[in-house]
Design a protein around this motif. Sequence first.
Motif, mmCIF file in Angstrom:
data_model
loop_
_atom_site.group_PDB
_atom_site.id
_atom_site.type_symbol
_atom_site.label_atom_id
_atom_site.label_comp_id
_atom_site.label_asym_id
_atom_site.label_seq_id
_atom_site.Cartn_x
_atom_site.Cartn_y
_atom_site.Cartn_z
ATOM 1 N N SER A 44 1.036 -1.269 -0.087
ATOM 2 C CA SER A 44 0.086 -0.085 -0.031
ATOM 3 C C SER A 44 0.813 1.248 0.014
ATOM 4 N N ALA A 45 1.973 1.225 0.615
ATOM 5 C CA ALA A 45 3.174 2.318 0.510
ATOM 6 C C ALA A 45 3.471 2.617 -0.652
ATOM 7 N N LYS A 48 0.648 4.381 -2.849
ATOM 8 C CA LYS A 48 0.638 5.731 -2.379
ATOM 9 C C LYS A 48 1.472 6.365 -2.915
ATOM 10 N N ARG A 49 2.892 5.896 -3.039
ATOM 11 C CA ARG A 49 4.120 6.779 -3.654
ATOM 12 C C ARG A 49 3.858 6.796 -5.106
ATOM 13 N N GLY A 51 0.989 7.042 -6.768
ATOM 14 C CA GLY A 51 -0.147 7.571 -7.092
ATOM 15 C C GLY A 51 -1.058 6.989 -7.995
#
Length: 217
Positions: A44-45, A48-49, A51
């Motif tokens: 998930s990180a 998120k990074r 986009g």
Amino acid sequence: MSAGSEAPSPDGLAGRRRQAAHNDLAILDAAREVFLADPKAPVSAVAKRAGVGISALYRRYPGKEDLLRTLCHDGLLRYVEEAERAVAEPDGWLALSRFLQRVVDADVHSLTVHLAGTFTPTPEMGRDAERAGELATALVERARATGRLRRDAVTQDIGLVLEGCAAIRVPDGERTRQLRRRFLALLIGSLEQDGGDPLPGPPPQAGELNWRWRRQG
């Protein structure tokens, strides 16, 4: 087909392919940053990074291990590409030294240092690793034939040189590059035949560091 419906245009399909390729590149770039900072970080990180939505990530990479494996395989293929390019250079010593410089700039071995043991390598990766080893041996033998490479240096020392450079990392990316290049220049100087003291201890053996690639946990 009803009068109100339209077939997808070629431009529309090309646009979706371009977007998919863009997303894939963004995911891999983000994964590299996230997992080099913390190999235990969740996917998930990465999403998120990058986009992108987590579903878009999972469509391309069903699990974290698939993503880690792709990252490391891409790095291995870059190493092979640079080695093949170097083997074609006429001067054996310059071929080896310039190869080391390009691989350090590409930051290939940061993946080795940080991600080894976090996934199970595929047979294809094993074949590519074997090819990488053959090319590295060829570069070392050609450098030795010039008389500039010290006699007690072996192919496996090249891996130690590259991993040593990859261990250098500061928050600023450009400063990291500068420090790695400086350290590499020192190491390349030590590889030259100078009639000095012999290297301490027995040389690294073929496959001695391979234990790190066994799946951990």
